[in-house]
Design a protein around this motif. Structure first.
Motif, PDB file in Angstrom:
ATOM      1  N   MET A   1     -28.471  -8.169  36.083  1.00 56.76           N
ATOM      2  CA  MET A   1     -27.317  -7.691  35.346  1.00 56.76           C
ATOM      3  C   MET A   1     -27.231  -8.493  34.047  1.00 56.76           C
ATOM      4  SD  MET A   1     -23.296  -7.324  36.482  1.00 56.76           S
ATOM      5  CE  MET A   1     -23.506  -8.397  37.836  1.00 56.76           C
ATOM      6  N   LYS A   2     -26.942  -7.787  32.953  1.00 57.09           N
ATOM      7  CA  LYS A   2     -26.858  -8.406  31.628  1.00 57.09           C
ATOM      8  C   LYS A   2     -25.560  -7.997  30.932  1.00 57.09           C
ATOM      9  CE  LYS A   2     -31.186  -9.801  31.758  1.00 57.09           C
ATOM     10  NZ  LYS A   2     -31.502 -11.142  32.094  1.00 57.09           N
ATOM     11  N   ILE A   3     -25.015  -8.908  30.131  1.00 56.20           N
ATOM     12  CA  ILE A   3     -23.840  -8.604  29.310  1.00 56.20           C
ATOM     13  C   ILE A   3     -24.279  -7.702  28.172  1.00 56.20           C
ATOM     14  CG2 ILE A   3     -22.101  -9.562  27.750  1.00 56.20           C
ATOM     15  CD1 ILE A   3     -22.189 -12.127  29.478  1.00 56.20           C
ATOM     16  N   THR A   4     -23.551  -6.601  27.969  1.00 56.73           N
ATOM     17  CA  THR A   4     -23.875  -5.673  26.880  1.00 56.73           C
ATOM     18  C   THR A   4     -22.825  -5.668  25.780  1.00 56.73           C
ATOM     19  OG1 THR A   4     -22.814  -3.832  28.049  1.00 56.73           O
ATOM     20  CG2 THR A   4     -25.198  -4.123  28.366  1.00 56.73           C
ATOM     21  N   ASN A   5     -21.593  -6.081  26.097  1.00 61.27           N
ATOM     22  CA  ASN A   5     -20.544  -6.067  25.075  1.00 61.27           C
ATOM     23  C   ASN A   5     -19.399  -6.968  25.500  1.00 61.27           C
ATOM     24  OD1 ASN A   5     -19.415  -5.316  22.629  1.00 61.27           O
ATOM     25  ND2 ASN A   5     -18.419  -3.505  23.475  1.00 61.27           N
ATOM     26  N   ILE A   6     -18.732  -7.547  24.505  1.00 62.05           N
ATOM     27  CA  ILE A   6     -17.528  -8.348  24.736  1.00 62.05           C
ATOM     28  C   ILE A   6     -16.498  -7.899  23.712  1.00 62.05           C
ATOM     29  CG2 ILE A   6     -16.528 -10.663  24.816  1.00 62.05           C
ATOM     30  CD1 ILE A   6     -19.405 -11.709  25.329  1.00 62.05           C
ATOM     31  N   LEU A  54     -24.000 -14.611  23.937  1.00 60.47           N
ATOM     32  CA  LEU A  54     -23.778 -14.165  25.308  1.00 60.47           C
ATOM     33  C   LEU A  54     -24.333 -12.780  25.606  1.00 60.47           C
ATOM     34  CD1 LEU A  54     -20.139 -15.485  25.795  1.00 60.47           C
ATOM     35  CD2 LEU A  54     -22.283 -16.516  26.568  1.00 60.47           C
ATOM     36  N   ILE A  55     -24.480 -11.932  24.582  1.00 59.01           N
ATOM     37  CA  ILE A  55     -25.040 -10.602  24.801  1.00 59.01           C
ATOM     38  C   ILE A  55     -26.462 -10.764  25.353  1.00 59.01           C
ATOM     39  CG2 ILE A  55     -25.776  -8.425  23.701  1.00 59.01           C
ATOM     40  CD1 ILE A  55     -22.702  -8.795  23.823  1.00 59.01           C
ATOM     41  N   GLY A  56     -26.746 -10.082  26.445  1.00 61.69           N
ATOM     42  CA  GLY A  56     -28.063 -10.168  27.082  1.00 61.69           C
ATOM     43  C   GLY A  56     -28.136 -11.215  28.181  1.00 61.69           C
ATOM     44  N   GLU A  57     -27.111 -12.057  28.299  1.00 62.06           N
ATOM     45  CA  GLU A  57     -27.104 -13.083  29.343  1.00 62.06           C
ATOM     46  C   GLU A  57     -26.565 -12.526  30.655  1.00 62.06           C
ATOM     47  OE1 GLU A  57     -28.220 -16.363  29.176  1.00 62.06           O
ATOM     48  OE2 GLU A  57     -29.088 -15.548  27.332  1.00 62.06           O
ATOM     49  N   ASP A  58     -26.850 -13.215  31.730  1.00 62.95           N
ATOM     50  CA  ASP A  58     -26.343 -12.868  33.053  1.00 62.95           C
ATOM     51  C   ASP A  58     -24.898 -13.350  33.141  1.00 62.95           C
ATOM     52  OD1 ASP A  58     -25.663 -12.748  35.764  1.00 62.95           O
ATOM     53  OD2 ASP A  58     -27.602 -13.491  36.440  1.00 62.95           O
TER      54      ASP A  58
END
Length: 82
Positions: A1-6, A54-58
């Motif tokens: 799972m990856k962060i795609t947006n904040i 952080l985008i792309g990080e778990d």
């Protein structure tokens, strides 16, 4: 799972608070709230600064991203398991 947006939203009730939404590539979103003495503008500024790191990080590995940010560098690339 990856962060795609904040994303952030400033709301006013008994002062100001900042709502934070983190979206992932698996369609899961998480929410948080910050109500600092510095004001909502400070929270939004920090989030805008760290967002690219952080985008792309778990999202479950937030402590490693926090240590990298505090040290002044971007997080190390995630290790994929084979």
């Amino acid at each position: 799972m990856k962060i795609t947006n904040i994303t952030t939203a400033v709301v006013r009730y008994h002062g100001e608070a900042t709502l934070v939404r983190i979206d992932t590539d698996e369609g899961i979103s998480g929410y948080g709230e910050a109500n600092p003495d510095a004001g909502a503008g400070g929270v939004v500024g920090v989030i805008n600064t760290v967002r690219p790191m952080l985008i792309g990080e778990d999202p479950e590995m937030s402590s490693s991203a926090g240590r990298s940010y505090a040290a002044g560098s971007s997080p190390a690339p995630s290790q994929e398991s084979s």
